[in-house]
Scaffold this motif. Structure first.
Motif, mmCIF file in Angstrom:
data_model
loop_
_atom_site.group_PDB
_atom_site.id
_atom_site.type_symbol
_atom_site.label_atom_id
_atom_site.label_comp_id
_atom_site.label_asym_id
_atom_site.label_seq_id
_atom_site.Cartn_x
_atom_site.Cartn_y
_atom_site.Cartn_z
ATOM 1 N N ALA A 1 -14.738 -2.831 45.688
ATOM 2 C CA ALA A 1 -13.544 -2.276 44.883
ATOM 3 C C ALA A 1 -12.898 -1.460 46.051
ATOM 4 O O ALA A 1 -13.437 -0.567 46.825
ATOM 5 C CB ALA A 1 -13.812 -1.742 43.648
ATOM 6 N N PRO A 2 -11.676 -1.284 45.797
ATOM 7 C CA PRO A 2 -10.737 -0.136 46.723
ATOM 8 C C PRO A 2 -11.086 1.509 46.001
ATOM 9 O O PRO A 2 -11.293 1.310 44.836
ATOM 10 C CB PRO A 2 -9.412 -0.455 46.376
ATOM 11 C CG PRO A 2 -9.214 -1.138 45.096
ATOM 12 C CD PRO A 2 -10.410 -1.933 44.974
ATOM 13 N N VAL A 3 -11.046 2.292 46.833
ATOM 14 C CA VAL A 3 -11.246 3.503 46.408
ATOM 15 C C VAL A 3 -10.163 4.546 47.116
ATOM 16 O O VAL A 3 -9.706 4.537 48.021
ATOM 17 C CB VAL A 3 -12.802 4.143 46.640
ATOM 18 C CG1 VAL A 3 -12.975 4.550 48.030
ATOM 19 C CG2 VAL A 3 -12.935 5.303 45.866
ATOM 20 N N GLU A 4 -9.818 5.785 46.125
ATOM 21 C CA GLU A 4 -9.146 6.677 46.931
ATOM 22 C C GLU A 4 -9.490 8.074 46.182
ATOM 23 O O GLU A 4 -9.951 8.206 45.084
ATOM 24 C CB GLU A 4 -7.582 6.680 46.257
ATOM 25 C CG GLU A 4 -6.574 7.644 46.697
ATOM 26 C CD GLU A 4 -5.099 7.785 46.216
ATOM 27 O OE1 GLU A 4 -4.570 7.238 47.154
ATOM 28 O OE2 GLU A 4 -5.044 8.026 45.215
ATOM 29 N N LEU A 5 -10.081 8.858 47.203
ATOM 30 C CA LEU A 5 -10.182 10.129 47.035
ATOM 31 C C LEU A 5 -9.160 11.246 47.339
ATOM 32 O O LEU A 5 -8.549 11.396 48.215
ATOM 33 C CB LEU A 5 -11.522 10.316 47.641
ATOM 34 C CG LEU A 5 -12.608 9.635 47.513
ATOM 35 C CD1 LEU A 5 -13.833 10.133 48.572
ATOM 36 C CD2 LEU A 5 -13.121 9.248 46.154
ATOM 37 N N ARG A 6 -8.824 11.894 46.180
ATOM 38 C CA ARG A 6 -7.639 12.742 46.324
ATOM 39 C C ARG A 6 -7.816 14.209 46.951
ATOM 40 O O ARG A 6 -8.774 14.666 46.570
ATOM 41 C CB ARG A 6 -6.836 12.605 44.933
ATOM 42 C CG ARG A 6 -6.297 11.534 44.425
ATOM 43 C CD ARG A 6 -5.470 11.372 43.265
ATOM 44 N NE ARG A 6 -6.558 11.887 42.034
ATOM 45 C CZ ARG A 6 -6.101 12.196 40.911
ATOM 46 N NH1 ARG A 6 -5.039 12.298 40.665
ATOM 47 N NH2 ARG A 6 -6.794 12.461 40.092
ATOM 48 N N CYS A 7 -7.119 14.578 47.472
ATOM 49 C CA CYS A 7 -7.118 16.158 48.170
ATOM 50 C C CYS A 7 -5.672 16.814 48.248
ATOM 51 O O CYS A 7 -4.663 15.832 48.826
ATOM 52 C CB CYS A 7 -7.736 15.940 49.318
ATOM 53 S SG CYS A 7 -7.565 17.414 50.452
ATOM 54 N N ASN A 8 -5.294 17.684 47.711
ATOM 55 C CA ASN A 8 -4.088 18.585 48.036
ATOM 56 C C ASN A 8 -4.418 19.900 48.580
ATOM 57 O O ASN A 8 -5.445 20.347 48.340
ATOM 58 C CB ASN A 8 -3.430 18.749 46.706
ATOM 59 C CG ASN A 8 -2.784 17.305 46.001
ATOM 60 O OD1 ASN A 8 -3.477 16.785 45.469
ATOM 61 N ND2 ASN A 8 -1.849 17.181 46.449
ATOM 62 N N TYR A 9 -3.510 20.195 49.317
ATOM 63 C CA TYR A 9 -3.564 21.597 49.879
ATOM 64 C C TYR A 9 -2.629 22.433 49.661
ATOM 65 O O TYR A 9 -1.391 21.792 49.458
ATOM 66 C CB TYR A 9 -3.883 21.324 51.610
ATOM 67 C CG TYR A 9 -2.745 20.804 52.260
ATOM 68 C CD1 TYR A 9 -2.376 19.424 52.158
ATOM 69 C CD2 TYR A 9 -1.796 21.400 52.848
ATOM 70 C CE1 TYR A 9 -1.284 18.790 52.828
ATOM 71 C CE2 TYR A 9 -0.657 21.016 53.466
ATOM 72 C CZ TYR A 9 -0.391 19.466 53.212
ATOM 73 O OH TYR A 9 0.521 18.953 54.063
ATOM 74 N N SER A 10 -2.492 23.850 50.099
ATOM 75 C CA SER A 10 -1.457 24.832 49.948
ATOM 76 C C SER A 10 -0.548 24.594 50.982
ATOM 77 O O SER A 10 -0.999 24.241 52.071
ATOM 78 C CB SER A 10 -1.932 26.193 49.503
ATOM 79 O OG SER A 10 -2.834 26.713 50.794
ATOM 80 N N SER A 11 0.516 24.776 50.923
ATOM 81 C CA SER A 11 1.599 24.293 51.873
ATOM 82 C C SER A 11 1.633 25.348 52.901
ATOM 83 O O SER A 11 1.254 26.602 52.531
ATOM 84 C CB SER A 11 3.093 24.396 51.168
ATOM 85 O OG SER A 11 3.371 25.350 50.791
ATOM 86 N N SER A 12 1.849 24.971 54.039
ATOM 87 C CA SER A 12 1.992 25.657 55.019
ATOM 88 C C SER A 12 2.911 25.536 56.236
ATOM 89 O O SER A 12 3.111 24.211 56.241
ATOM 90 C CB SER A 12 0.578 26.131 55.759
ATOM 91 O OG SER A 12 0.610 26.961 56.934
ATOM 92 N N VAL A 13 3.422 25.993 57.225
ATOM 93 C CA VAL A 13 4.174 25.591 58.138
ATOM 94 C C VAL A 13 3.501 24.593 59.196
ATOM 95 O O VAL A 13 3.914 23.573 59.287
ATOM 96 C CB VAL A 13 4.641 26.642 59.115
ATOM 97 C CG1 VAL A 13 5.529 26.297 60.280
ATOM 98 C CG2 VAL A 13 5.510 27.816 58.353
ATOM 99 N N SER A 14 2.375 24.829 59.317
ATOM 100 C CA SER A 14 1.547 23.884 60.015
ATOM 101 C C SER A 14 0.058 23.733 59.464
ATOM 102 O O SER A 14 -0.486 24.846 58.902
ATOM 103 C CB SER A 14 1.264 24.277 61.568
ATOM 104 O OG SER A 14 0.693 25.455 61.981
ATOM 105 N N VAL A 15 -0.565 22.643 59.429
ATOM 106 C CA VAL A 15 -2.005 22.673 58.819
ATOM 107 C C VAL A 15 -2.760 21.312 59.609
ATOM 108 O O VAL A 15 -2.063 20.413 59.947
ATOM 109 C CB VAL A 15 -1.722 22.311 57.182
ATOM 110 C CG1 VAL A 15 -1.066 20.963 57.090
ATOM 111 C CG2 VAL A 15 -3.038 22.315 56.551
ATOM 112 N N TYR A 16 -3.881 21.730 59.615
ATOM 113 C CA TYR A 16 -4.724 20.788 60.074
ATOM 114 C C TYR A 16 -5.971 20.203 59.192
ATOM 115 O O TYR A 16 -6.348 21.157 58.362
ATOM 116 C CB TYR A 16 -5.399 21.134 61.332
ATOM 117 C CG TYR A 16 -4.327 21.810 62.514
ATOM 118 C CD1 TYR A 16 -4.077 23.157 62.475
ATOM 119 C CD2 TYR A 16 -3.810 21.041 63.241
ATOM 120 C CE1 TYR A 16 -3.392 23.666 63.311
ATOM 121 C CE2 TYR A 16 -2.697 21.367 64.021
ATOM 122 C CZ TYR A 16 -2.795 22.994 64.254
ATOM 123 O OH TYR A 16 -1.651 23.324 65.204
#
Lengths: 112, 113
Positions: B17-32
């Motif tokens: 089956a397909p899978v998606e693991l979700r991730c959100n980050y706090s916004s920033s000018v630049s992010v890695y």
């Protein structure tokens, strides 16, 4: 193959004991880190070091100290172990954060 | 400091089956952004990372993640999972090369036959 080696995979200690967790890396990395990992809490940073003899507190330093006398070795010390320090402890090292961290296999510490 | 949120603590799926693991980050000018995988009784291994350039990044074992700046997300996907993908997955972020990584709480992916 680059490596971060943690001296013990499993450790059982008694309440009140002084505990040393050792970590050695062979990549000449400047940065080294100690995390603890608990279910539902993810990884929490205890201490880190950007150079020999330098140390910085992370998010949960209480009850812990560290030592970095040589670049390749970063030791985590539990001054007086308590049952709430039962956890998985992970050591990591990096050149800089953009390259990602290299982790050791972890030490599962049980304090009884 | 960055904050990282993984929206699902457990994701059970069936093999292939397909899978998606979700991730959100706090916004920033630049992010890695990074995804790490932890197989049972092992340390974390780097799975993939986004530093700049193409917003879609891939790993060698079929996972991919897309950097979405407008939604401040970096979800991990795989079109067809295997039993061997069972592991805990951690999303992480940093603002600069000198900053430490901030990790999410982790998502346990369990692939059932």
């Amino acid at each position: 193959d680059v490596k971060v080696t943690q001296s013990s995979r499993y450790l059982v200690k008694r309440t009140g004991e002084k505990v040393f967790l050792e970590c050695v890396q062979d990549m000449d990395h400047e940065n080294m880190f100690w995390y603890r990992q608990d279910p539902g809490l993810g990884l929490r940073l205890i201490y880190f070091s950007y150079d020999v003899k330098m140390k910085e507190k992370g998010d949960i330093p209480e009850g812990y100290s560290v030592s970095r006398e040589k670049k390749e070795r970063f030791s985590l010390i539990l001054e007086s172990a308590s049952t709430n320090q039962t956890s998985m402890y992970l050591c990591a090292s990096s050149f800089n954060s953009l390259g990602g961290y290299t982790f050791g296999s972890g030490t599962r510490l049980t304090v009884v | 400091a960055q904050s990282v949120t993984q929206l699902d603590s457990q994701v059970p799926v069936f093999e292939e089956a397909p899978v998606e693991l979700r991730c959100n980050y706090s916004s920033s000018v630049s992010v890695y952004l990074f995804w790490y995988v932890q197989y049972p009784n092992q340390g974390l291994q780097l799975l993939l990372k986004y530093l700049s350039g193409s917003t879609l990044v891939e790993s060698i074992n079929g996972f991919e993640a897309e950097f979405n700046k407008s939604q401040t997300s970096f979800h991990l996907r795989k079109p067809s999972v295997h039993i061997s993908d069972t592991a805990e997955y951690f999303c992480a972020a940093t603002k600069t090369s000198g900053s430490r990584l901030t990790f999410g709480e982790g998502t346990q992916l369990t692939v059932n036959p």
